[in-house]
Scaffold this motif. Structure first.
Motif, PDB file in Angstrom:
ATOM      1  N   THR A 122       0.795  -1.227   0.000  1.00  0.00           N
ATOM      2  CA  THR A 122       0.000   0.000   0.000  1.00  0.00           C
ATOM      3  C   THR A 122       0.827   1.276   0.000  1.00  0.00           C
ATOM      4  O   THR A 122       0.271   2.364  -0.125  1.00  0.00           O
ATOM      5  CB  THR A 122      -0.908   0.027   1.244  1.00  0.00           C
ATOM      6  N   SER A 125       0.622   4.400  -2.651  1.00  0.00           N
ATOM      7  CA  SER A 125      -0.241   3.887  -3.717  1.00  0.00           C
ATOM      8  C   SER A 125      -1.571   4.633  -3.730  1.00  0.00           C
ATOM      9  O   SER A 125      -2.305   4.628  -2.740  1.00  0.00           O
ATOM     10  CB  SER A 125      -0.491   2.386  -3.528  1.00  0.00           C
ATOM     11  N   GLN A 126      -1.874   5.266  -4.849  1.00  0.00           N
ATOM     12  CA  GLN A 126      -3.108   6.032  -4.963  1.00  0.00           C
ATOM     13  C   GLN A 126      -4.294   5.152  -5.330  1.00  0.00           C
ATOM     14  O   GLN A 126      -4.154   4.103  -5.946  1.00  0.00           O
ATOM     15  CB  GLN A 126      -2.953   7.125  -6.013  1.00  0.00           C
ATOM     16  N   VAL A 127      -5.468   5.636  -4.944  1.00  0.00           N
ATOM     17  CA  VAL A 127      -6.740   5.012  -5.298  1.00  0.00           C
ATOM     18  C   VAL A 127      -7.622   6.084  -5.922  1.00  0.00           C
ATOM     19  O   VAL A 127      -7.672   7.219  -5.430  1.00  0.00           O
ATOM     20  CB  VAL A 127      -7.442   4.416  -4.063  1.00  0.00           C
ATOM     21  N   ARG A 128      -8.325   5.719  -6.985  1.00  0.00           N
ATOM     22  CA  ARG A 128      -9.320   6.609  -7.591  1.00  0.00           C
ATOM     23  C   ARG A 128     -10.671   5.903  -7.552  1.00  0.00           C
ATOM     24  O   ARG A 128     -10.760   4.727  -7.918  1.00  0.00           O
ATOM     25  CB  ARG A 128      -8.942   6.974  -9.025  1.00  0.00           C
ATOM     26  N   LEU A 142      -4.260   4.163  -0.718  1.00  0.00           N
ATOM     27  CA  LEU A 142      -4.551   2.783  -0.365  1.00  0.00           C
ATOM     28  C   LEU A 142      -4.149   2.522   1.080  1.00  0.00           C
ATOM     29  O   LEU A 142      -3.038   2.842   1.492  1.00  0.00           O
ATOM     30  CB  LEU A 142      -3.786   1.855  -1.311  1.00  0.00           C
ATOM     31  N   VAL A 145      -5.118  -3.961   1.235  1.00  0.00           N
ATOM     32  CA  VAL A 145      -5.573  -4.632   0.019  1.00  0.00           C
ATOM     33  C   VAL A 145      -5.436  -6.132   0.203  1.00  0.00           C
ATOM     34  O   VAL A 145      -4.529  -6.618   0.883  1.00  0.00           O
ATOM     35  CB  VAL A 145      -4.766  -4.155  -1.219  1.00  0.00           C
ATOM     36  N   CYS A 152      -9.335   2.261   1.702  1.00  0.00           N
ATOM     37  CA  CYS A 152      -8.597   3.460   1.328  1.00  0.00           C
ATOM     38  C   CYS A 152      -9.013   4.623   2.214  1.00  0.00           C
ATOM     39  O   CYS A 152     -10.101   4.629   2.806  1.00  0.00           O
ATOM     40  CB  CYS A 152      -8.795   3.807  -0.139  1.00  0.00           C
ATOM     41  N   VAL A 171     -13.281   1.371  -8.989  1.00  0.00           N
ATOM     42  CA  VAL A 171     -12.073   1.757  -8.282  1.00  0.00           C
ATOM     43  C   VAL A 171     -10.851   1.375  -9.102  1.00  0.00           C
ATOM     44  O   VAL A 171     -10.803   0.297  -9.709  1.00  0.00           O
ATOM     45  CB  VAL A 171     -12.020   1.097  -6.884  1.00  0.00           C
ATOM     46  N   SER A 172      -9.883   2.282  -9.172  1.00  0.00           N
ATOM     47  CA  SER A 172      -8.582   1.960  -9.772  1.00  0.00           C
ATOM     48  C   SER A 172      -7.520   2.240  -8.729  1.00  0.00           C
ATOM     49  O   SER A 172      -7.653   3.171  -7.930  1.00  0.00           O
ATOM     50  CB  SER A 172      -8.331   2.767 -11.046  1.00  0.00           C
ATOM     51  N   PHE A 173      -6.459   1.434  -8.731  1.00  0.00           N
ATOM     52  CA  PHE A 173      -5.455   1.568  -7.683  1.00  0.00           C
ATOM     53  C   PHE A 173      -4.115   1.030  -8.149  1.00  0.00           C
ATOM     54  O   PHE A 173      -4.010   0.315  -9.155  1.00  0.00           O
ATOM     55  CB  PHE A 173      -5.902   0.824  -6.409  1.00  0.00           C
ATOM     56  N   GLU A 183      -7.990  -1.621 -12.368  1.00  0.00           N
ATOM     57  CA  GLU A 183      -9.324  -1.030 -12.274  1.00  0.00           C
ATOM     58  C   GLU A 183     -10.365  -2.134 -12.177  1.00  0.00           C
ATOM     59  O   GLU A 183     -10.397  -3.057 -13.000  1.00  0.00           O
ATOM     60  CB  GLU A 183      -9.615  -0.133 -13.474  1.00  0.00           C
TER      61      GLU A 183
END
Length: 240
Positions: A122, A125-128, A142, A145, A152, A171-173, A183
């Motif tokens: 994590t 690490s970005q999450v969208r 993040l 996971v 997140c 969600v994408s990460f 994604e």
């Protein structure tokens, strides 16, 4: 037992920027020092593309000898140990305290100092997240996971009133050390508002169905990446 993960350039840049903002304490081990003793310093900022490190214990008489020398730098940020190799490009004269300017590193490693059930996947690490009511994603970090879902942390509290348990999300990460964006469809199964920190925690489970081959393939890649991290951990010499 320790596992060192090479962060991607994008993730490494985030860590360095966070360290600069936090004025992180660092240990600098210069390769030309006979005693191999690390010098303590503090990451104070940037001078262009160079990182500026204050070194209170550095003797002025020996500071010029550091120019061009490779260094191993270690720092602890939010409980995680990061290391990177760089070299000293300049030592400004008459700085108080003494300062060295080092090249911005291309590679940053995070070292797993925890037990195997907690990997560093994590880190940085970005999450969208896309909701059914918004076209623009909300960006967070993040928190955890697994092969079945993720958690997140999102800055601000705007989504708290918008989201309800059971909502469908997209969600994408990222995963630390993997230069890939994953994604997947997901369902909100946990929500926790941390008002004092102006932060919203979301827990999601992946909702991949057999009739979505793209999502099935993505989930397989996520699980393979997590297995690789765990396998690398067990293959690393050392003891817990």
């Amino acid at each position: 037992m320790q596992l060192a993960i090479d962060l991607t350039p994008r993730q490494a840049a985030r860590v360095i920027e966070q360290a600069v903002r936090a004025r992180a304490d660092v240990d600098v081990e210069a390769r030309n020092r006979a005693d191999d003793e690390a010098l303590h310093g503090r990451l104070e900022g940037r001078d262009g593309e160079l990182l500026r490190i204050a070194m209170p214990a550095l003797e002025p008489a020996s500071s010029a000898m550091l120019i061009g020398v490779f260094c191993e730098i270690r720092m602890i940020l939010l409980g995680e140990l990061y290391t990177f190799t760089t070299f000293v490009l300049d030592v400004p004269e008459n700085a108080s305290p003494p300062v060295i300017l080092v090249a911005n590193p291309e590679v940053v490693q995070v070292t797993n100092r925890r037990r195997v059930e907690r990997t560093n996947a994590t880190i940085a690490s970005q999450v969208r997240i896309w909701t059914t009511r918004s076209q623009a994603p909300t960006v967070g970090l993040l928190a955890n996971v697994s092969a079945d879902g993720l958690g997140c942390n999102l800055p601000g509290t705007a989504l708290d009133s918008e989201l309800a348990l059971g909502d469908s999300l997209r969600v994408s990460f990222e995963l630390a050390g993997f230069d890939e964006i994953f994604e997947l469809p997901a369902e909100l199964c946990n929500k926790n508002l941390l008002a004092e920190r102006q932060q919203l925690f979301l827990g999601m489970k992946f909702t991949v169905t057999p009739d979505d081959p793209v999502a099935c393939h993505t989930l397989e890649r996520v699980r393979a990446a997590l297995v690789e991290l765990t396998t690398n951990f067990f293959d690393t010499d050392g003891e817990l």
